[in-house]
Design a protein around this motif. Structure first.
Motif, PDB file in Angstrom:
ATOM      1  N   TYR A 317       9.316  18.559 -31.794  1.00 57.14           N
ATOM      2  CA  TYR A 317       8.555  17.900 -30.646  1.00 57.14           C
ATOM      3  C   TYR A 317       8.799  16.349 -30.404  1.00 57.14           C
ATOM      4  N   VAL A 318       8.897  16.047 -29.149  1.00 55.16           N
ATOM      5  CA  VAL A 318       9.365  14.556 -29.054  1.00 55.16           C
ATOM      6  C   VAL A 318       8.340  14.250 -27.814  1.00 55.16           C
ATOM      7  N   LYS A 319       7.925  12.994 -27.732  1.00 52.67           N
ATOM      8  CA  LYS A 319       7.137  12.347 -26.722  1.00 52.67           C
ATOM      9  C   LYS A 319       7.967  11.899 -25.633  1.00 52.67           C
ATOM     10  N   ILE A 320       8.117  12.531 -24.722  1.00 59.51           N
ATOM     11  CA  ILE A 320       9.199  12.123 -23.650  1.00 59.51           C
ATOM     12  C   ILE A 320       8.920  12.889 -22.312  1.00 59.51           C
ATOM     13  N   HIS A 321       9.195  12.446 -21.272  1.00 60.26           N
ATOM     14  CA  HIS A 321       8.856  13.335 -20.042  1.00 60.26           C
ATOM     15  C   HIS A 321       9.696  14.344 -19.931  1.00 60.26           C
ATOM     16  N   PRO A 322       9.381  15.583 -19.599  1.00 67.73           N
ATOM     17  CA  PRO A 322      10.286  16.785 -19.526  1.00 67.73           C
ATOM     18  C   PRO A 322      11.560  16.639 -18.738  1.00 67.73           C
ATOM     19  N   ALA A 323      11.402  15.928 -17.460  1.00 65.89           N
ATOM     20  CA  ALA A 323      12.604  15.838 -16.644  1.00 65.89           C
ATOM     21  C   ALA A 323      13.684  14.808 -17.325  1.00 65.89           C
ATOM     22  N   LEU A 324      12.953  13.702 -17.889  1.00 63.73           N
ATOM     23  CA  LEU A 324      14.033  12.881 -18.758  1.00 63.73           C
ATOM     24  C   LEU A 324      14.777  13.637 -19.860  1.00 63.73           C
ATOM     25  N   THR A 325      14.008  14.616 -20.513  1.00 59.10           N
ATOM     26  CA  THR A 325      14.511  15.296 -21.636  1.00 59.10           C
ATOM     27  C   THR A 325      15.772  16.150 -20.976  1.00 59.10           C
ATOM     28  N   GLU A 326      15.549  16.798 -19.875  1.00 57.55           N
ATOM     29  CA  GLU A 326      16.777  17.393 -19.594  1.00 57.55           C
ATOM     30  C   GLU A 326      17.854  16.569 -18.921  1.00 57.55           C
TER      31      GLU A 326
END
Length: 451
Positions: A317-326
């Motif tokens: 798990y990583v603290k990051i916006h879902p859209a930015l992850t993709e």
């Protein structure tokens, strides 16, 4: 250490430096004053006895409680020093060590005879005075320290309240909320100037942000409209009777339109990243998104016959916006495919501390870290618009993820760390292709594996 504590320490340090000097001056002044008072008193007593002798009265053994002695001296010459002051601190003979003896000798001539009139008294010794002053200094310093600390807290709570409120307001201020900075009024001249400056600065930032955002959105919309028109016209033209040369030209135009559209979308994304429009407090299951991204690019991997090897921990798990992850994973994987060799290899390594992707490819003709700059391209692919790694870099900066690009022995490696406290070590995958499956089969296995 905050400002008031520093001021308090400076004040206490100054007091500690000044107090010994002032104590020394006070001690000398007090000691001299005590001695002068007793000396004047003894002189007055001797003058009284002198008067008694001149008028023929017999002096008493004590005057004003002080012992008196009258001695007839040999000769008839008066000493040059008259009266004579003798100051002696007693060290023995059973006297108290806390006292000093002051004796005054006054000489007078009467009937061609010289008499010595002597009186003495005891005053407090130096050690006693210093001891008393040190005790007073000790309690004085405790009182000063306590008062300074208490006063500092009072100052911090009341006088510096506008300053603390301004700092808290700046920390919570966000241009995305489009709300003005709210500051409490103050009568302090310095804080009033600070509030005016902060208010003007934040208002200007809101105006500039709104103008830039409106311009970028309008520009993006205005660019997309003619691109869509050109796209439709090309599709209509392609359906007519055209020869091979015309078809090749239309294909080049189509590729240029696609590239221009990608550039426009990428620049818009970079603008949003710079404006911090993707803030989040949630954690994303990174391993799941990474697996889905690999499946999306399975056809691209198979098209270039690229072999993929993946080693990933479960439940990352990583603290990051879902859209930015993709976007991050998509850019990294597409970059590794686009700049790879035919029948090349890709190595993916995911842990709770970092994500690392490596691919075979040609040696870059520029330093690897410069490839994170906008429109900076190497000699590996002419189809690249030069913004993919810039977006990766910007996403990592927004989320405070350190990112590194290394090249060694024919391998390009990009490593993204999920924490600041990291120790970067360039990773070179093992060169043993016999142990790996084909690209498509490998991705199929990945999709069926648990995360």
């Amino acid at each position: 250490m905050n400002l008031l504590n520093k001021i308090s320490l400076w004040f206490i340090a100054i007091v500690l430096l000044v107090t010994p000097v002032s104590m020394y001056i006070s001690y000398n002044s007090t000691k001299k004053r005590l001695d002068d008072v007793e000396i004047e008193r003894l002189k007055s007593v001797n003058q009284h006895v002198t008067y008694q002798l001149r008028v023929g009265e017999a002096p008493e053994k004590k005057t004003q409680g002080l012992p008196i002695s009258v001695t007839l001296l040999k000769g008839n010459t008066l000493p040059s020093k008259n009266p004579e002051v003798i100051h002696t601190c007693l060290k023995n003979n059973g006297f108290s060590l806390n006292e000093c003896k002051i004796r005054i000798n006054t000489y007078m001539a009467l009937d061609q005879k010289v008499y010595r009139i002597s009186s003495y008294t005891y005053v407090t010794a130096t050690e006693e005075i210093i001891g008393g002053m040190l005790n007073a200094l000790f309690f004085k310093m405790i009182l000063i320290t306590a008062l300074v600390l208490i006063t500092a807290r009072i100052l911090s709570k009341f006088i510096l309240k506008p300053f603390h409120h301004a700092i808290d307001g700046l920390q919570q201020f966000s241009i995305q909320k489009k709300e003005r900075l709210q500051l409490i009024p103050t009568s302090t001249k310095e804080f009033k100037k600070l509030n005016e400056f902060l208010q003007n600065m934040t208002d200007k930032a809101l105006e500039d942000y709104a103008s830039v955002k409106e311009f970028s959105e309008n520009a993006s919309h205005e660019v997309q409209t003619p691109l869509a028109v050109i796209q439709s016209k090309i599709e209509l033209l392609a359906e007519t009777d055209i020869n091979g040369t015309q078809a090749a030209l239309l294909n080049d135009i189509q590729n240029s339109i696609d590239k221009l559209s990608r550039i426009n979308r990428s620049l818009m994304l970079l603008t949003k990243l710079n404006n911090h429009e993707f803030s989040t407090h949630q954690k994303v299951k990174f391993c799941t998104v990474e697996k889905e991204t690999l499946f999306t690019y399975s056809d691209h991997l198979a098209l270039k016959s690229i072999t993929l090897n993946r080693q990933c921990e479960k439940g990352v798990y990583v603290k990051i916006h879902p859209a930015l992850t993709e976007i991050l994973l998509s850019n990294l994987l597409s970059n590794a495919i686009r700049h790879n060799l035919e029948e090349g290899r890709i190595e993916v390594n995911l842990t709770r501390h970092f994500y690392q992707i490596s691919n075979t490819g040609q040696e870059p003709d520029v330093p690897t870290q410069e490839l994170f700059k906008r429109f900076k391209k190497s000699n590996q692919s002419q189809d690249s618009i030069g913004l993919g790694l810039s977006i990766v870099k910007q996403i990592c900066e927004v989320n405070e993820f350190p990112v590194y690009y290394d090249f060694s022995k024919g391998w390009h490696t990009i490593t993204v760390y999920f924490d600041k406290d990291h120790h970067h070590q360039p990773f070179v995958p093992e060169q043993n292709p016999e142990t790996l499956d084909s690209a498509f089969e490998n991705v199929e296995q990945i999709m069926n594996s648990p995360v």
